[in-house]
Design a protein around this motif. Sequence first.
Motif, PDB file in Angstrom:
ATOM      1  N   MET A 192       0.851  -1.182   0.000  1.00  0.00           N
ATOM      2  CA  MET A 192       0.000   0.000   0.000  1.00  0.00           C
ATOM      3  C   MET A 192       0.894   1.240   0.000  1.00  0.00           C
ATOM      4  O   MET A 192       1.832   1.346   0.774  1.00  0.00           O
ATOM      5  N   LYS A 193       0.563   2.168  -0.843  1.00  0.00           N
ATOM      6  CA  LYS A 193       1.302   3.421  -0.939  1.00  0.00           C
ATOM      7  C   LYS A 193       0.470   4.522  -0.299  1.00  0.00           C
ATOM      8  O   LYS A 193      -0.697   4.711  -0.651  1.00  0.00           O
ATOM      9  N   ILE A 194       1.054   5.243   0.676  1.00  0.00           N
ATOM     10  CA  ILE A 194       0.324   6.308   1.362  1.00  0.00           C
ATOM     11  C   ILE A 194       1.031   7.653   1.169  1.00  0.00           C
ATOM     12  O   ILE A 194       2.229   7.710   0.920  1.00  0.00           O
ATOM     13  N   ALA A 195       0.238   8.712   1.296  1.00  0.00           N
ATOM     14  CA  ALA A 195       0.764  10.070   1.282  1.00  0.00           C
ATOM     15  C   ALA A 195       0.368  10.735   2.593  1.00  0.00           C
ATOM     16  O   ALA A 195      -0.726  10.501   3.108  1.00  0.00           O
ATOM     17  N   ILE A 196       1.259  11.540   3.111  1.00  0.00           N
ATOM     18  CA  ILE A 196       0.991  12.293   4.336  1.00  0.00           C
ATOM     19  C   ILE A 196       1.200  13.765   4.024  1.00  0.00           C
ATOM     20  O   ILE A 196       2.262  14.158   3.539  1.00  0.00           O
ATOM     21  N   ILE A 197       0.146  14.560   4.288  1.00  0.00           N
ATOM     22  CA  ILE A 197       0.239  16.006   4.079  1.00  0.00           C
ATOM     23  C   ILE A 197      -0.164  16.711   5.369  1.00  0.00           C
ATOM     24  O   ILE A 197      -0.899  16.161   6.186  1.00  0.00           O
ATOM     25  N   SER A 198       0.339  17.924   5.542  1.00  0.00           N
ATOM     26  CA  SER A 198      -0.037  18.697   6.726  1.00  0.00           C
ATOM     27  C   SER A 198       0.308  20.164   6.516  1.00  0.00           C
ATOM     28  O   SER A 198       0.981  20.528   5.555  1.00  0.00           O
ATOM     29  N   ASP A 199      -0.154  20.975   7.442  1.00  0.00           N
ATOM     30  CA  ASP A 199       0.192  22.401   7.492  1.00  0.00           C
ATOM     31  C   ASP A 199      -0.073  23.129   6.170  1.00  0.00           C
ATOM     32  O   ASP A 199       0.776  23.843   5.653  1.00  0.00           O
ATOM     33  N   ILE A 200      -1.283  22.970   5.676  1.00  0.00           N
ATOM     34  CA  ILE A 200      -1.683  23.629   4.427  1.00  0.00           C
ATOM     35  C   ILE A 200      -1.869  25.129   4.661  1.00  0.00           C
ATOM     36  O   ILE A 200      -1.538  25.941   3.793  1.00  0.00           O
ATOM     37  N   HIS A 201      -2.385  25.496   5.806  1.00  0.00           N
ATOM     38  CA  HIS A 201      -2.531  26.891   6.229  1.00  0.00           C
ATOM     39  C   HIS A 201      -3.095  27.817   5.147  1.00  0.00           C
ATOM     40  O   HIS A 201      -2.547  28.873   4.859  1.00  0.00           O
TER      41      HIS A 201
ATOM     42  N   ASP B 159      -3.362  22.108  -4.280  1.00  0.00           N
ATOM     43  CA  ASP B 159      -3.615  21.576  -5.623  1.00  0.00           C
ATOM     44  C   ASP B 159      -2.377  20.884  -6.188  1.00  0.00           C
ATOM     45  O   ASP B 159      -2.469  19.798  -6.752  1.00  0.00           O
ATOM     46  N   ALA B 160      -1.228  21.517  -6.040  1.00  0.00           N
ATOM     47  CA  ALA B 160       0.016  20.938  -6.565  1.00  0.00           C
ATOM     48  C   ALA B 160       0.361  19.625  -5.882  1.00  0.00           C
ATOM     49  O   ALA B 160       0.735  18.637  -6.539  1.00  0.00           O
ATOM     50  N   VAL B 161       0.198  19.586  -4.584  1.00  0.00           N
ATOM     51  CA  VAL B 161       0.516  18.362  -3.832  1.00  0.00           C
ATOM     52  C   VAL B 161      -0.454  17.244  -4.190  1.00  0.00           C
ATOM     53  O   VAL B 161      -0.043  16.092  -4.387  1.00  0.00           O
ATOM     54  N   LEU B 162      -1.745  17.564  -4.293  1.00  0.00           N
ATOM     55  CA  LEU B 162      -2.729  16.531  -4.640  1.00  0.00           C
ATOM     56  C   LEU B 162      -2.491  15.996  -6.050  1.00  0.00           C
ATOM     57  O   LEU B 162      -2.673  14.795  -6.302  1.00  0.00           O
ATOM     58  N   LYS B 163      -2.073  16.853  -6.953  1.00  0.00           N
ATOM     59  CA  LYS B 163      -1.756  16.408  -8.307  1.00  0.00           C
ATOM     60  C   LYS B 163      -0.573  15.438  -8.287  1.00  0.00           C
ATOM     61  O   LYS B 163      -0.586  14.417  -8.966  1.00  0.00           O
ATOM     62  N   ASP B 164       0.432  15.760  -7.495  1.00  0.00           N
ATOM     63  CA  ASP B 164       1.590  14.875  -7.372  1.00  0.00           C
ATOM     64  C   ASP B 164       1.195  13.535  -6.742  1.00  0.00           C
ATOM     65  O   ASP B 164       1.618  12.475  -7.200  1.00  0.00           O
ATOM     66  N   ILE B 165       0.359  13.580  -5.714  1.00  0.00           N
ATOM     67  CA  ILE B 165      -0.109  12.360  -5.056  1.00  0.00           C
ATOM     68  C   ILE B 165      -0.871  11.487  -6.049  1.00  0.00           C
ATOM     69  O   ILE B 165      -0.691  10.269  -6.085  1.00  0.00           O
TER      70      ILE B 165
ATOM     71  N   ASN C  70     -14.407  10.827   0.099  1.00  0.00           N
ATOM     72  CA  ASN C  70     -13.711   9.656  -0.437  1.00  0.00           C
ATOM     73  C   ASN C  70     -13.033   8.925   0.715  1.00  0.00           C
ATOM     74  O   ASN C  70     -12.317   9.545   1.504  1.00  0.00           O
ATOM     75  N   ASP C  71     -13.244   7.621   0.813  1.00  0.00           N
ATOM     76  CA  ASP C  71     -12.642   6.871   1.922  1.00  0.00           C
ATOM     77  C   ASP C  71     -11.126   6.743   1.798  1.00  0.00           C
ATOM     78  O   ASP C  71     -10.456   6.239   2.686  1.00  0.00           O
ATOM     79  N   LYS C  72     -10.569   7.250   0.729  1.00  0.00           N
ATOM     80  CA  LYS C  72      -9.119   7.263   0.523  1.00  0.00           C
ATOM     81  C   LYS C  72      -8.453   8.368   1.365  1.00  0.00           C
ATOM     82  O   LYS C  72      -7.262   8.348   1.612  1.00  0.00           O
ATOM     83  N   PHE C  73      -9.230   9.350   1.815  1.00  0.00           N
ATOM     84  CA  PHE C  73      -8.715  10.537   2.507  1.00  0.00           C
ATOM     85  C   PHE C  73      -9.101  10.500   3.978  1.00  0.00           C
ATOM     86  O   PHE C  73     -10.267  10.320   4.319  1.00  0.00           O
ATOM     87  N   LEU C  74      -8.128  10.690   4.851  1.00  0.00           N
ATOM     88  CA  LEU C  74      -8.377  10.714   6.293  1.00  0.00           C
ATOM     89  C   LEU C  74      -7.816  12.009   6.866  1.00  0.00           C
ATOM     90  O   LEU C  74      -6.676  12.383   6.574  1.00  0.00           O
ATOM     91  N   LEU C  75      -8.607  12.702   7.669  1.00  0.00           N
ATOM     92  CA  LEU C  75      -8.198  13.971   8.262  1.00  0.00           C
ATOM     93  C   LEU C  75      -8.054  13.826   9.765  1.00  0.00           C
ATOM     94  O   LEU C  75      -8.930  13.292  10.442  1.00  0.00           O
ATOM     95  N   ILE C  76      -6.941  14.315  10.276  1.00  0.00           N
ATOM     96  CA  ILE C  76      -6.689  14.376  11.711  1.00  0.00           C
ATOM     97  C   ILE C  76      -6.602  15.855  12.072  1.00  0.00           C
ATOM     98  O   ILE C  76      -5.928  16.627  11.386  1.00  0.00           O
TER      99      ILE C  76
ATOM    100  N   ASP D  27      -2.607   5.056  -2.402  1.00  0.00           N
ATOM    101  CA  ASP D  27      -3.845   4.379  -2.008  1.00  0.00           C
ATOM    102  C   ASP D  27      -4.594   5.127  -0.911  1.00  0.00           C
ATOM    103  O   ASP D  27      -5.813   5.029  -0.810  1.00  0.00           O
ATOM    104  N   LYS D  28      -3.874   5.817  -0.062  1.00  0.00           N
ATOM    105  CA  LYS D  28      -4.467   6.566   1.056  1.00  0.00           C
ATOM    106  C   LYS D  28      -3.749   7.898   1.192  1.00  0.00           C
ATOM    107  O   LYS D  28      -2.555   8.001   0.942  1.00  0.00           O
ATOM    108  N   ILE D  29      -4.511   8.899   1.644  1.00  0.00           N
ATOM    109  CA  ILE D  29      -3.945  10.209   1.951  1.00  0.00           C
ATOM    110  C   ILE D  29      -4.311  10.533   3.394  1.00  0.00           C
ATOM    111  O   ILE D  29      -5.484  10.578   3.747  1.00  0.00           O
TER     112      ILE D  29
END
Length: 74
Positions: free
Chosen positions: A1-10, A17-23, A57-63, A29-31
């Motif tokens: 499974m390939k995951i992406a972790i993003i944070s501090d969009i502020h 948009d750029a990060v989501l395009k790269d992902i 989308n169940d692919k995206f999880l927010l903390i 499989d999960k963000i």
Amino acid sequence: MKIAIISDIHGNNEALDAVLKDIEGQKCDKIFCLGDLAMAGPEPSKVVNRVKDLLKNDKFLLIQGNTDERFIKK
């Protein structure tokens, strides 16, 4: 499974948009978003609305991040 972790969009919708395009290009499989969505930045409401759509989308999880707590109605 390939995951992406993003944070501090502020509120930086252009960067989000750029990060989501790269992902998407990396076929993750999960963000996992570690929060801090809207504090400061040029377009906080656009970022929040975009993340609300992504949460459908169940692919995206927010903390919740530490600055997100300021925007939650209690």
